[in-house]
Design an enzyme around this catalytic site. Structure first.
Site, short mmCIF file in Angstrom:
data_model
loop_
_atom_site.label_atom_id
_atom_site.label_comp_id
_atom_site.label_asym_id
_atom_site.label_seq_id
_atom_site.Cartn_x
_atom_site.Cartn_y
_atom_site.Cartn_z
N THR A 22 6.78 -36.78 -8.62
CA THR A 22 6.16 -36.48 -9.90
C THR A 22 6.77 -35.29 -10.61
O THR A 22 6.88 -35.27 -11.85
CB THR A 22 4.65 -36.21 -9.66
OG1 THR A 22 4.08 -37.37 -9.07
CG2 THR A 22 3.92 -35.89 -10.94
N ASP A 66 10.54 -42.18 -5.00
CA ASP A 66 9.13 -41.89 -4.76
C ASP A 66 9.04 -41.56 -3.26
O ASP A 66 9.69 -42.23 -2.45
CB ASP A 66 8.27 -43.11 -5.08
CG ASP A 66 6.79 -42.79 -5.02
OD1 ASP A 66 6.18 -42.69 -6.10
OD2 ASP A 66 6.24 -42.62 -3.92
N THR A 98 4.86 -35.46 -3.30
CA THR A 98 3.91 -34.80 -2.40
C THR A 98 3.41 -35.73 -1.30
O THR A 98 3.00 -35.27 -0.24
CB THR A 98 2.70 -34.26 -3.18
OG1 THR A 98 2.11 -35.34 -3.92
CG2 THR A 98 3.11 -33.16 -4.12
N ASP A 99 3.43 -37.06 -1.56
CA ASP A 99 2.75 -37.98 -0.63
C ASP A 99 3.25 -37.87 0.80
O ASP A 99 2.46 -37.89 1.74
CB ASP A 99 2.89 -39.42 -1.13
CG ASP A 99 2.08 -39.66 -2.41
OD1 ASP A 99 1.24 -38.79 -2.75
OD2 ASP A 99 2.29 -40.70 -3.07
N1 ASP Z 1 3.92 -40.77 -5.51
C1 ASP Z 1 4.52 -39.47 -5.72
C2 ASP Z 1 5.42 -39.19 -4.54
O1 ASP Z 1 4.99 -38.78 -3.51
C3 ASP Z 1 3.47 -38.43 -5.87
C4 ASP Z 1 4.01 -37.06 -6.05
O2 ASP Z 1 5.15 -36.81 -6.36
O3 ASP Z 1 3.23 -36.12 -5.90
O4 ASP Z 1 6.60 -39.39 -4.68
#
Ligand code: ASP
Length: 358
Positions: A22, A66, A98-99
């Protein structure tokens, strides 16, 4: 210690590795859709970086990933980039979704042996191109931390996650919130720094390698690992088919409380048979905080009798990648158990080494 990052004259060099997620998104002015921006133009989007006065170079994954698609190949790629550029930079900032950030960051803590420079992961909950983004703050502070030195030495020569004012040891973290800016926690180890007006480092908690050995990057990982979360009412057939999976070598078993599980005879037998076949089964608590103590209750004791090993206060993320790492290096089940029983890089707390469990 209240650390001040390098002054402008020091001109610290930081390599920023954008893997995806993100943080690297902006909103298309016409369509409103979120799209990846080119990090080569980072300073146009985050002009504040110029005021830091560091030399920031960018390596961008093409295409950005992602983090749900991130895994051993991505981890090996990041390790390779750091190893190839290790002598040219003072620190590294990894921008990552973050995931699965806790998995990647934990993996790197094992894969970068003898690390003597900061490797700081960050990301954001809102894209950097949005008005209320948390990304700018996270990015700027992560760069400051990666550049921070005291007496010419890096203040945090560890793999860490910096997120929303807190610097955490990577292999102690888990993502706990899908919405809040405060998305990561380290329940079983204190923060390495708190960020407010100043960056306050807790140097007593930071790992400083005693001898300056050259970085030893590791690339070997074995994917034949699984997570088994136990729950009341488990079916023997399901558990059996998991433990019988072809090629399976290691299981991170998430148990109740301080490491307890049902005492049903079929469960005990399946675990015992699996251990006899050479599987390493590591006991981790489902609780967010605390430690496995299999001696404490009879329901934990029978797991020990079946040959299950303690995961102490490890996170699931860290235990999974540690097993991948150890089996990846061709270790025998007994050698893997031995290494699971000690802290390689601060990932578990063994307060009294004489009380280690097996
Ligand atoms: N779906 C995203 C990822 O983990 C969420 C994020 O970036 O926080 O790549």
């Amino acid at each position: 210690m209240t650390g001040n990052a390098n002054t402008k004259q020091d001109k610290a060099s930081i390599l920023l590795i954008y893997t995806g997620g993100t943080i690297g998104m902006i909103q298309n002015a016409e369509t409103g859709a979120l799209e990846s921006f080119n990090f080569q133009h980072l300073k146009e989007h985050v002009p504040e970086l110029k005021r830091l006065g560091y030399n920031v170079s960018v390596y961008q994954f093409e295409p950005p990933m992602d983090s749900s698609d991130m895994g051993p190949e991505g981890w090996q790629k990041i390790v390779g980039i750091i190893a190839d550029n290790y002598s040219s930079y003072d620190g590294f900032v990894i921008l990552h979704g973050t995931d699965t950030m806790s998995y990647t960051a934990s993996a790197l803590s094992f894969m970068l042996e003898n690390l003597g420079k900061p490797v700081i992961f960050t990301g954001s909950q809102l894209p950097i191109g949005m008005l209320r983004t948390d990304g700018k703050e996270n990015l700027i502070t992560a760069i400051e931390i990666a550049a921070a030195k005291e007496n010419g030495q890096p203040i945090v020569p560890e793999v860490c996650i910096f997120f929303e004012n807190t610097l955490l040891r990577a292999n102690r973290t888990r993502k706990v919130n899908a919405d809040n800016f405060n998305a990561f926690r380290s329940y079983n180890y204190p923060p390495l720094a708190k960020v407010g007006v100043h960056i306050k480092y807790d140097t007593a908690q930071i790992y400083y390698p005693e001898l300056r050995k050259p970085l030893k990057p590791h690339y070997l990982l074995d994917r034949n690992i699984t997570i088994l979360k136990i729950f009341p009412g488990m079916s023997p057939h399901v558990i059996e088919s998991i433990l019988q999976a072809p090629g399976l070598k290691g299981v991170v078993m998430e148990t109740f409380g301080s490491g307890n599980a049902p005492r049903e005879a079929w469960f005990f037998r399946l675990l015992k048979d699996a251990v006899a076949r050479g599987l390493v089964i590591v006991n981790i608590t489902q609780c967010v905080a605390g430690c496995v103590e299999m001696h404490r209750y009879e329901t934990g004791q029978h797991l020990m009798d079946a040959g299950v090993v303690s995961g102490y206060d490890s996170t699931t993320e860290s235990a999974v990648v540690k097993l991948m790492f150890l089996f990846g290096h061709g270790l025998s089940p007994d050698e893997v158990k031995e290494h699971m029983n000690c802290s390689l890089i601060g990932e578990i707390t063994i307060s009294d080494p004489t009380k280690q469990q097996s």
